[in-house]
Motif scaffolding. Structure first.
Motif, PDB file in Angstrom:
ATOM      1  N   ARG A  16      -4.052   5.851  -1.463  1.00 57.43           N
ATOM      2  CA  ARG A  16      -4.106   6.084  -0.015  1.00 57.43           C
ATOM      3  C   ARG A  16      -2.880   5.542   0.701  1.00 57.43           C
ATOM      4  N   LEU A  17      -2.079   4.733  -0.006  1.00 58.27           N
ATOM      5  CA  LEU A  17      -0.926   4.113   0.645  1.00 58.27           C
ATOM      6  C   LEU A  17       0.221   5.112   0.750  1.00 58.27           C
ATOM      7  N   PRO A  18       0.961   5.047   1.858  1.00 52.69           N
ATOM      8  CA  PRO A  18       2.130   5.924   1.980  1.00 52.69           C
ATOM      9  C   PRO A  18       3.266   5.424   1.081  1.00 52.69           C
ATOM     10  N   ALA A  19       4.067   6.353   0.550  1.00 51.07           N
ATOM     11  CA  ALA A  19       5.232   5.966  -0.247  1.00 51.07           C
ATOM     12  C   ALA A  19       6.395   5.650   0.688  1.00 51.07           C
ATOM     13  N   PRO A  20       7.290   4.708   0.373  1.00 48.41           N
ATOM     14  CA  PRO A  20       7.241   3.826  -0.779  1.00 48.41           C
ATOM     15  C   PRO A  20       6.136   2.789  -0.636  1.00 48.41           C
ATOM     16  N   ARG A  21       5.474   2.512  -1.775  1.00 49.66           N
ATOM     17  CA  ARG A  21       4.247   1.725  -1.711  1.00 49.66           C
ATOM     18  C   ARG A  21       4.458   0.229  -1.812  1.00 49.66           C
ATOM     19  N   ALA A  22       5.680  -0.198  -2.154  1.00 51.96           N
ATOM     20  CA  ALA A  22       5.886  -1.606  -2.474  1.00 51.96           C
ATOM     21  C   ALA A  22       5.342  -2.528  -1.375  1.00 51.96           C
ATOM     22  N   LEU A  23       5.789  -2.283  -0.128  1.00 53.60           N
ATOM     23  CA  LEU A  23       5.410  -3.192   0.948  1.00 53.60           C
ATOM     24  C   LEU A  23       3.930  -3.095   1.334  1.00 53.60           C
ATOM     25  N   PRO A  24       3.390  -1.880   1.589  1.00 49.40           N
ATOM     26  CA  PRO A  24       1.954  -1.822   1.919  1.00 49.40           C
ATOM     27  C   PRO A  24       1.057  -2.361   0.793  1.00 49.40           C
ATOM     28  N   SER A  25       1.471  -2.153  -0.471  1.00 45.27           N
ATOM     29  CA  SER A  25       0.641  -2.657  -1.566  1.00 45.27           C
ATOM     30  C   SER A  25       0.671  -4.180  -1.604  1.00 45.27           C
ATOM     31  N   LEU A  26       1.814  -4.744  -1.208  1.00 45.10           N
ATOM     32  CA  LEU A  26       1.954  -6.203  -1.168  1.00 45.10           C
ATOM     33  C   LEU A  26       0.910  -6.809  -0.225  1.00 45.10           C
ATOM     34  N   ALA A  27       0.824  -6.248   0.985  1.00 51.28           N
ATOM     35  CA  ALA A  27      -0.107  -6.778   1.984  1.00 51.28           C
ATOM     36  C   ALA A  27      -1.556  -6.576   1.538  1.00 51.28           C
ATOM     37  N   LEU A  28      -1.845  -5.358   1.048  1.00 51.26           N
ATOM     38  CA  LEU A  28      -3.214  -5.026   0.661  1.00 51.26           C
ATOM     39  C   LEU A  28      -3.698  -5.920  -0.486  1.00 51.26           C
ATOM     40  N   THR A  29      -2.885  -6.077  -1.508  1.00 46.61           N
ATOM     41  CA  THR A  29      -3.342  -6.839  -2.673  1.00 46.61           C
ATOM     42  C   THR A  29      -3.340  -8.343  -2.394  1.00 46.61           C
ATOM     43  N   PHE A  30      -2.538  -8.784  -1.407  1.00 48.99           N
ATOM     44  CA  PHE A  30      -2.621 -10.199  -1.025  1.00 48.99           C
ATOM     45  C   PHE A  30      -4.006 -10.479  -0.453  1.00 48.99           C
ATOM     46  N   GLY A  31      -4.511  -9.542   0.339  1.00 50.16           N
ATOM     47  CA  GLY A  31      -5.878  -9.666   0.859  1.00 50.16           C
ATOM     48  C   GLY A  31      -6.888  -9.758  -0.273  1.00 50.16           C
ATOM     49  N   TRP A  32      -6.697  -8.935  -1.298  1.00 48.29           N
ATOM     50  CA  TRP A  32      -7.605  -8.971  -2.442  1.00 48.29           C
ATOM     51  C   TRP A  32      -7.517 -10.301  -3.194  1.00 48.29           C
ATOM     52  N   ALA A  33      -6.312 -10.856  -3.265  1.00 46.76           N
ATOM     53  CA  ALA A  33      -6.148 -12.151  -3.934  1.00 46.76           C
ATOM     54  C   ALA A  33      -7.005 -13.205  -3.233  1.00 46.76           C
ATOM     55  N   LEU A  34      -6.940 -13.215  -1.883  1.00 43.89           N
ATOM     56  CA  LEU A  34      -7.718 -14.195  -1.119  1.00 43.89           C
ATOM     57  C   LEU A  34      -9.213 -13.987  -1.329  1.00 43.89           C
ATOM     58  N   LEU A  35      -9.651 -12.714  -1.301  1.00 45.57           N
ATOM     59  CA  LEU A  35     -11.075 -12.415  -1.463  1.00 45.57           C
ATOM     60  C   LEU A  35     -11.563 -12.839  -2.849  1.00 45.57           C
ATOM     61  N   LEU A  36     -10.789 -12.495  -3.880  1.00 44.15           N
ATOM     62  CA  LEU A  36     -11.215 -12.840  -5.247  1.00 44.15           C
ATOM     63  C   LEU A  36     -11.265 -14.355  -5.437  1.00 44.15           C
ATOM     64  N   GLN A  37     -10.291 -15.067  -4.866  1.00 47.44           N
ATOM     65  CA  GLN A  37     -10.319 -16.539  -4.945  1.00 47.44           C
ATOM     66  C   GLN A  37     -11.594 -17.086  -4.312  1.00 47.44           C
ATOM     67  N   ALA A  38     -11.913 -16.574  -3.127  1.00 46.15           N
ATOM     68  CA  ALA A  38     -13.103 -17.056  -2.407  1.00 46.15           C
ATOM     69  C   ALA A  38     -14.367 -16.755  -3.207  1.00 46.15           C
ATOM     70  N   LEU A  39     -14.440 -15.538  -3.780  1.00 48.26           N
ATOM     71  CA  LEU A  39     -15.616 -15.163  -4.567  1.00 48.26           C
ATOM     72  C   LEU A  39     -15.762 -16.053  -5.801  1.00 48.26           C
ATOM     73  N   MET A  40     -14.629 -16.342  -6.462  1.00 50.42           N
ATOM     74  CA  MET A  40     -14.707 -17.166  -7.676  1.00 50.42           C
ATOM     75  C   MET A  40     -15.123 -18.605  -7.349  1.00 50.42           C
ATOM     76  N   ARG A  41     -14.718 -19.083  -6.149  1.00 50.44           N
ATOM     77  CA  ARG A  41     -15.152 -20.425  -5.726  1.00 50.44           C
ATOM     78  C   ARG A  41     -16.667 -20.470  -5.563  1.00 50.44           C
ATOM     79  N   VAL A  42     -17.235 -19.366  -5.059  1.00 49.00           N
ATOM     80  CA  VAL A  42     -18.688 -19.301  -4.858  1.00 49.00           C
ATOM     81  C   VAL A  42     -19.411 -19.140  -6.192  1.00 49.00           C
TER      82      VAL A  42
END
Lengths: 244, 283
Positions: free
Chosen positions: B87-113
Motif C-alpha cells: 500500500r506504500l507509495p514508491a519509493p518505499r524506503a522512507l514510508p516503510s521506515l516510519a510504518l515499521t518503526f511503529g510496529w517495532a514499538l507495538l511488538l516490544q510492548a506486546l512482548m513486555r505484556v
C-alpha cells in the motif's frame, strides 16, 4: 483483410490528474511492422507502456488476439505474448548477459524453447554470445540495446513492443539493428515500435501512426507518412524534417 | 594478548559472526528485494526467540527441532507485511521506515505484556558442553548455531542463484519493471521474499535464544546489527552479508577481549555510524 492482432480503441491514460493519451485508436497486424512516431512528449512511451500493462489505463479498450487485455498486469500480458522492450533498456546490470537472457525466458512457454531461442538470438547478435559471461552493466551502449532486444525475444513474444529502439546506437549499428527488426517482423513476432528516429522507423514500417499531444493525427503506410506535409509540420518545431 | 587467547577470540568471533549474519538475513532480503526498511526486524527475531523458548520450556524437545515450528509461527507476519508494504507509495524506503518503526514499538510492548519477568534463555544441556582442540575450546551450542546459520545462508544462496523463482526474486529486486515485463509476477516474488524473510527471522530467533538472553527490547540492537551488516554488504547482496557478519563478530570478540564487555555496544554503534557515513543505505 484479417482482424488485427492488437487493437487499441479510445485509449486514455493519465499521470497525476493530467491526460497524456486523449483517446488513441490504432491497430497492429500480425506479421507486420507498425511504427508510432511523434514529437517528444506526444505520449509514445505512455502508449507502449499502457499496451504492455506497465501503466494503468484510465479509459478505452485494448484487444489482443480477440480478447480484452486492458487492466491486466504486465506479467499476464507477457504470458499472452505482448512483450515490451522498455526505454532505457532496464537490464539487470549486475547479472551476466547469459543470465539476463535466461531470465527473459522466464515464462513456461518461453522456457520450453529457451535453447532454440538462444541460438536464434546469438545468430542475430554474435557479439552477445562472445560476451555472454560479462556483466550486462559492463557492455557498451550498443551491446546493451542488443541485449535488451534479445531479452525481449527470449520471451517468445507474438507482439514485440519497442520503445525508442535506436536510441544511443552508433550509425553503423543502427543499420544492422534495423535489418534485424525487419527480419523479426517478417518471422518471429509482429513489431510495434515507437521512437524519435522518424525517418528510419517510417522506412521500416508497413503501417504507421503519427501521435501528437496524446492523439493520433495521421495514419497510413510508413513511406506515405514520410512524405506527408502534416508530419513535417508536427515535427518541424522540434527538429529538422526527416530525409524523404 | 597471548596467541592462544587471540586464537580463541577469533574462533569465537567467527562463530558469533555466522549467527549475526543469519540474524541480518531477513532484513537484507526485504531491503534488497522490496526496497523497504523493516525497522521491526529485531523485534520479529526476538519474537521468534520467545516462541522458541516457550515451545522448548513447554515440550522439552531439542531446540533445533523447534526451529521449523517457530519459523512457521511467524508466517502470518509475512502476509501482513506484504499487505502493508504494497500500500506504500514508491519509493518505499522512507514510508516503510516510519510504518515499521511503529510496529517495532507495538511488538516490544506486546512482548513486555506476554513475557514479563526475567530474561529467557534456552539452556539445553547438550548444547552447553564443550570440547578442547589444542588452544581453542569449542562450545557445542555455539558451534551448532554457527553451522546451522551457515547451512541456512548457503541454502538461501543456492535457492536465489539456481532456482527459477529464486532468480525471479533477484530480478525483481534489481529492476521490478523489467521483471514484470519479462513475465515475472512481481507480487508473487515479493510474497515469496517476505515468507522466506520471516521464516529465516524466526529460525534466527530460536538459534539466538540458545546463546543470548531474550528480553522484550532485545530487538533494538538486532535491528541495528542488521542495518550495519546490510550496509557493509551492499543492498541486494546476500552472500556478502556473511562476510560482513564475520567481520562484525570478530570485531566484537576482539573488543570484548581487549577492553571488556562494556565497550561492546559503543563500538558497534560507532561502526554503524562509520558505515552510514561511508555508504548511505537508500538506493
Amino acid at each position: 483483410m484479417s482482424a488485427p492482432l492488437l487493437s487499441v480503441r479510445d485509449l486514455t491514460v493519465g499521470y497525476a490528474g493530467q491526460l497524456v493519451l486523449r483517446g488513441v485508436s490504432l491497430e497492429a497486424r500480425a506479421g507486420r511492422f507498425t511504427a508510432v512516431v511523434g514529437p517528444s512528449g506526444a505520449g509514445k512511451s505512455t502508449l507502449l507502456r499502457a499496451i504492455a500493462g506497465a501503466l494503468a489505463v484510465a479509459g478505452g479498450e485494448i484487444t489482443f488476439d480477440g480478447r480484452r487485455v486492458d487492466g491486466a498486469p504486465a506479467w499476464e500480458l507477457a504470458a499472452r505474448g505482448i512483450v515490451l522492450v522498455p526505454e532505457g533498456r532496464h537490464l539487470w546490470a549486475p547479472l551476466s548477459v547469459r543470465e539476463n537472457l535466461e531470465l527473459g525466458a522466464f515464462l513456461p512457454r518461453a522456457r520450453a524453447a529457451q535453447d532454440e531461442t538462444l541460438r536464434v538470438v546469438y545468430t542475430l547478435f554474435p557479439a552477445l554470445e562472445e560476451r555472454q559471461d560479462a556483466r550486462a552493466g559492463a557492455l557498451s551502449g550498443g551491446e546493451q540495446q542488443m541485449l535488451a532486444l534479445a531479452r525481449g525475444l527470449m520471451a517468445r513474444p507474438r507482439m514485440l513492443c519497442l520503445d525508442d529502439p535506436f536510441l544511443g546506437l552508433a550509425p553503423a549499428i543502427t543499420h544492422r539493428f534495423g535489418a534485424a527488426l525487419r527480419d523479426i517482423a517478417r518471422g518471429a513476432a509482429s513489431v510495434l515500435a515507437a521512437g524519435q528516429h522518424v525517418g528510419r522507423l517510417l522506412r521500416l514500417a508497413d503501417d504507421a501512426y503519427l501521435l501528437d499531444e496524446g492523439r493520433v493525427v495521421l495514419a497510413g503506410p510508413g513511406v506515405a507518412l514520410l512524405g506527408n506535409e502534416r508530419l513535417r509540420r508536427t515535427l518541424l518545431p522540434l527538429g529538422p524534417a526527416p530525409q524523404p | 594478548m597471548p596467541l592462544s587467547t587471540l586464537m580463541q577470540t577469533l574462533v569465537s568471533g567467527v562463530m558469533l559472526g555466522c549467527l549475526y549474519a543469519f540474524v541480518a538475513l531477513g532484513f537484507a532480503m526485504i531491503l534488497g528485494i522490496s526496497h523497504s526498511l523493516n525497522l521491526a526486524h529485531g523485534e520479529i527475531v526476538t519474537l521468534g526467540g520467545y516462541i522458541g523458548y516457550g515451545l522448548w520450556a513447554g515440550s522439552g524437545l531439542h531446540p533445533l527441532l523447534l526451529i521449523p515450528v517457530a519459523a512457521a509461527a511467524l508466517l502470518p507476519l509475512a502476509f501482513l507485511w506484504h499487505w502493508m508494504l504494497d500500500r506504500l507509495p514508491a519509493p518505499r524506503a522512507l514510508p516503510s521506515l516510519a510504518l515499521t518503526f511503529g510496529w517495532a514499538l507495538l511488538l516490544q510492548a506486546l512482548m513486555r505484556v506476554l513475557w514479563p519477568g526475567p530474561h529467557r534463555l534456552i539452556s539445553s544441556p547438550s548444547l552447553g558442553a564443550s570440547t578442547r582442540f589444542g588452544w581453542v575450546t569449542l562450545n557445542h551450542g555455539r558451534a551448532v548455531v554457527a553451522l546451522a546459520a551457515l547451512g541456512a545462508i548457503g541454502a538461501l544462496w543456492l535457492a536465489v542463484t539456481r532456482t527459477r523463482w529464486g532468480r525471479a526474486i533477484r530480478a525483481t529486486g534489481l529492476d521490478r519493471d523489467a521483471a514484470a515485463l519479462a513475465g515475472i509476477n512481481v507480487y508473487a516474488a515479493t510474497r515469496i521474499t517476505l515468507v522466506l524473510a520471516m521464516a529465516l527471522s524466526g529460525a534466527a530467533g530460536v538459534l539466538l535464544a540458545t546463546t543470548h538472553y531474550v528480553y522484550p527490547t532485545a530487538g533494538v540492537e538486532l535491528t541495528l546489527l542488521a542495518i550495519v551488516l546490510t550496509i557493509w554488504a551492499g543492498v541486494g547482496r546476500l552472500l556478502t552479508v556473511l562476510l560482513a557478519g564475520l567481520l562484525l563478530g570478530i570485531a566484537e570478540s576482539l573488543t570484548v577481549a581487549i577492553s571488556g564487555p562494556a565497550w561492546r555496544e559503543p563500538v558497534i554503534a560507532c561502526l554503524l555510524l562509520a558505515s552510514l557515513l561511508a555508504r548511505p543505505p537508500v538506493d
